[in-house]
Write an enzyme that holds these catalytic residues in place. Sequence first.
Site, PDB file in Angstrom:
ATOM      1  N   LYS A   1      10.222   4.590  -4.386  1.00 22.77           N
ATOM      2  CA  LYS A   1       9.516   5.859  -4.142  1.00 22.77           C
ATOM      3  C   LYS A   1       9.279   6.594  -5.454  1.00 22.77           C
ATOM      4  CE  LYS A   1       9.422   9.932  -1.185  1.00 22.77           C
ATOM      5  NZ  LYS A   1       7.969   9.824  -0.971  1.00 22.77           N
TER       6      LYS A   1
ATOM      7  N   HIS B   1      15.715   7.688   0.251  1.00 21.87           N
ATOM      8  CA  HIS B   1      14.568   6.775   0.341  1.00 21.87           C
ATOM      9  C   HIS B   1      14.813   5.531  -0.518  1.00 21.87           C
ATOM     10  CE1 HIS B   1      12.414  10.316   1.952  1.00 21.87           C
ATOM     11  NE2 HIS B   1      11.634   9.418   2.523  1.00 21.87           N
TER      12      HIS B   1
ATOM     13  N   GLY C   1      -5.554   3.076  -0.295  1.00 25.22           N
ATOM     14  CA  GLY C   1      -4.192   2.637  -0.637  1.00 25.22           C
ATOM     15  C   GLY C   1      -3.832   1.396   0.171  1.00 25.22           C
TER      16      GLY C   1
HETATM   17  N1  NDP Z   1       3.314  10.978   5.536  1.00 26.67           N
HETATM   18  C1  NDP Z   1       4.056   9.908   5.845  1.00 26.67           C
HETATM   19  O1  NDP Z   1       4.491   9.737   6.991  1.00 26.67           O
HETATM   20  C2  NDP Z   1       4.361   8.910   4.788  1.00 26.67           C
HETATM   21  C3  NDP Z   1       3.887   9.100   3.530  1.00 26.67           C
HETATM   22  N2  NDP Z   1       4.099   8.154   2.569  1.00 26.67           N
HETATM   23  C4  NDP Z   1       3.479   8.430   1.292  1.00 26.67           C
HETATM   24  O2  NDP Z   1       2.367   7.552   1.141  1.00 26.67           O
HETATM   25  C5  NDP Z   1       2.168   7.256  -0.241  1.00 26.67           C
HETATM   26  C6  NDP Z   1       2.145   5.730  -0.425  1.00 26.67           C
HETATM   27  O3  NDP Z   1       3.415   5.193  -0.103  1.00 26.67           O
HETATM   28  P1  NDP Z   1       3.710   3.638  -0.320  1.00 26.67           P
HETATM   29  O4  NDP Z   1       2.713   2.825   0.428  1.00 26.67           O
HETATM   30  O5  NDP Z   1       5.150   3.458  -0.049  1.00 26.67           O
HETATM   31  O6  NDP Z   1       3.448   3.531  -1.899  1.00 26.67           O
HETATM   32  P2  NDP Z   1       2.920   2.284  -2.735  1.00 26.67           P
HETATM   33  O7  NDP Z   1       3.128   2.627  -4.175  1.00 26.67           O
HETATM   34  O8  NDP Z   1       3.508   1.024  -2.193  1.00 26.67           O
HETATM   35  O9  NDP Z   1       1.354   2.260  -2.417  1.00 26.67           O
HETATM   36  C7  NDP Z   1       0.409   3.114  -2.989  1.00 26.67           C
HETATM   37  C8  NDP Z   1      -0.859   2.320  -3.192  1.00 26.67           C
HETATM   38  O10 NDP Z   1      -1.884   3.206  -3.668  1.00 26.67           O
HETATM   39  C9  NDP Z   1      -2.435   2.632  -4.843  1.00 26.67           C
HETATM   40  N3  NDP Z   1      -2.956   3.661  -5.739  1.00 26.67           N
HETATM   41  C10 NDP Z   1      -2.289   4.387  -6.662  1.00 26.67           C
HETATM   42  N4  NDP Z   1      -3.128   5.212  -7.306  1.00 26.67           N
HETATM   43  C11 NDP Z   1      -4.342   4.980  -6.778  1.00 26.67           C
HETATM   44  C12 NDP Z   1      -5.629   5.489  -7.065  1.00 26.67           C
HETATM   45  N5  NDP Z   1      -5.826   6.432  -8.012  1.00 26.67           N
HETATM   46  N6  NDP Z   1      -6.702   5.037  -6.343  1.00 26.67           N
HETATM   47  C13 NDP Z   1      -6.523   4.098  -5.392  1.00 26.67           C
HETATM   48  N7  NDP Z   1      -5.318   3.549  -5.104  1.00 26.67           N
HETATM   49  C14 NDP Z   1      -4.252   3.995  -5.786  1.00 26.67           C
HETATM   50  C15 NDP Z   1      -1.304   1.844  -5.473  1.00 26.67           C
HETATM   51  O11 NDP Z   1      -1.817   0.896  -6.390  1.00 26.67           O
HETATM   52  P3  NDP Z   1      -0.885   0.429  -7.636  1.00 26.67           P
HETATM   53  O12 NDP Z   1       0.403  -0.060  -7.035  1.00 26.67           O
HETATM   54  O13 NDP Z   1      -1.723  -0.662  -8.257  1.00 26.67           O
HETATM   55  O14 NDP Z   1      -0.720   1.647  -8.496  1.00 26.67           O
HETATM   56  C16 NDP Z   1      -0.678   1.206  -4.242  1.00 26.67           C
HETATM   57  O15 NDP Z   1      -1.342   0.036  -3.840  1.00 26.67           O
HETATM   58  C17 NDP Z   1       3.323   7.971  -0.975  1.00 26.67           C
HETATM   59  O16 NDP Z   1       2.837   9.228  -1.436  1.00 26.67           O
HETATM   60  C18 NDP Z   1       4.371   8.169   0.102  1.00 26.67           C
HETATM   61  O17 NDP Z   1       5.239   9.227  -0.139  1.00 26.67           O
HETATM   62  C19 NDP Z   1       4.776   7.014   2.808  1.00 26.67           C
HETATM   63  C20 NDP Z   1       5.307   6.776   4.053  1.00 26.67           C
HETATM   64  C21 NDP Z   1       5.161   7.726   5.134  1.00 26.67           C
HETATM   65  O1  LIG Z   2       7.559   7.280   0.311  1.00 28.09           O
HETATM   66  C1  LIG Z   2       8.022   7.071   1.445  1.00 28.09           C
HETATM   67  O2  LIG Z   2       8.472   5.958   1.783  1.00 28.09           O
HETATM   68  C2  LIG Z   2       8.015   8.173   2.409  1.00 28.09           C
HETATM   69  N1  LIG Z   2       7.427   9.283   2.056  1.00 28.09           N
HETATM   70  C3  LIG Z   2       7.258  10.435   2.851  1.00 28.09           C
HETATM   71  C4  LIG Z   2       7.889  11.636   2.171  1.00 28.09           C
HETATM   72  O3  LIG Z   2       7.781  11.763   0.938  1.00 28.09           O
HETATM   73  O4  LIG Z   2       8.460  12.480   2.863  1.00 28.09           O
HETATM   74  C5  LIG Z   2       7.642  10.252   4.286  1.00 28.09           C
HETATM   75  C6  LIG Z   2       8.720   9.260   4.560  1.00 28.09           C
HETATM   76  O5  LIG Z   2       9.958   9.878   4.426  1.00 28.09           O
HETATM   77  C7  LIG Z   2       8.617   7.983   3.754  1.00 28.09           C
END
Ligand code: NDP
Ligand SMILES: O=C(O)C1=N[C@H](C(=O)O)C[C@H](O)C1
EC number: 1.17.1.8
Length: 255
Positions: A147, A143, A8
């Site tokens: 998201k 958020h 990602g």
């Molecule tokens: N646990 C934590 O602390 C946190 C968790 N998150 C989680 O992380 C995830 C990503 O968040 P965020 O970066 O904001 O989201 P984004 O949508 O900005 O990024 C996700 C990336 O993954 C890519 N992607 C989607 N499907 C696939 C696939 N099948 N194979 C490879 N790459 C893929 C997307 O590509 P494309 O855009 O081309 O589809 C994009 O580049 C979410 O589930 C979010 O909730 C986020 C922040 C904190």
């Molecule tokens: O998508 C986000 O941005 C985030 N996702 C996580 C969640 O689904 O709880 C963690 C954080 O809040 C940011």
Amino acid sequence: MMKVILHGCNGKMGRVLVKLMKEDPEIEIVAGIDHNPEKYMNTFPVYGQAGACKEKGDVIIDFSHHSALSALIDYCISTKTPLVTATTGLSGEDFTKLVDCSKDVPIFHSANMSVGINLVTDLVARAGKTLGSSFDIEVIEKHHNKKVDSPSGTAFMLVNAINEAFENNKEFIYGRHGKTDVRKDTHIGIHAVRGGTIVGEHTVIFAGPDEIIEITHTALSKDIFGLGAIQAAKFITKQTPGFYNMNSIIQQNTI
Ligand SMILES: NC(=O)C1=CN([C@@H]2O[C@H](COP(=O)(O)OP(=O)(O)OC[C@H]3O[C@@H](n4cnc5c(N)ncnc54)[C@H](OP(=O)(O)O)[C@@H]3O)[C@@H](O)[C@H]2O)C=CC1
Ligand SMILES: O=C(O)C1=N[C@H](C(=O)O)C[C@H](O)C1
């Protein structure tokens, strides 16, 4: 030097991780995996799917999409590569697959990589147990408008922890609209707000007779999630196969 594969890598969190890992002299990003490999000029090779990745990493850090998880787990099993996954929106089946995989490979999962929210999870479980059923429990999460999953993974983490304190007798109610039945004391209401660039805010409300307790965690920057994931990666590269979360680190470090 810890060799990291970033799954990602072109997403919002992926770019934050690229920035943070470049500042860390103990880390080298050896490859990235993303849907759209050509999106950015990267200093490491980027592949469209996990199976195509030629480099070997000490660990994979994943912030992507739940639909990518199955292929990623297959890659981790076949290459015996430890995984830190932060992706939310996972199904029960996804969790089962992660737990199965953790018999062979160290797996770290947390729906929220900040230390603060993990403390809040303990606090709300304790509050639920102490206050009992005379307090109504409602969760509001906020958020950014990009998201994709609602409610957030963190909201689920919070309500699951509270529900455990009530021997899983609570029922989750997702928003309210119209002439619905009156609230029952077995309900936990969960409400998702989406707007602008809100990084992430979670409030648990305990509303009782003539008094209210609110416990809120506010993330002020995506860096806290990235730094938590890096800390998790450093942690699991030293572990035997098993399923780990933020508490595994907190207990070890007594932060
Ligand atoms: N646990 C934590 O602390 C946190 C968790 N998150 C989680 O992380 C995830 C990503 O968040 P965020 O970066 O904001 O989201 P984004 O949508 O900005 O990024 C996700 C990336 O993954 C890519 N992607 C989607 N499907 C696939 C696939 N099948 N194979 C490879 N790459 C893929 C997307 O590509 P494309 O855009 O081309 O589809 C994009 O580049 C979410 O589930 C979010 O909730 C986020 C922040 C904190
Ligand atoms: O998508 C986000 O941005 C985030 N996702 C996580 C969640 O689904 O709880 C963690 C954080 O809040 C940011």
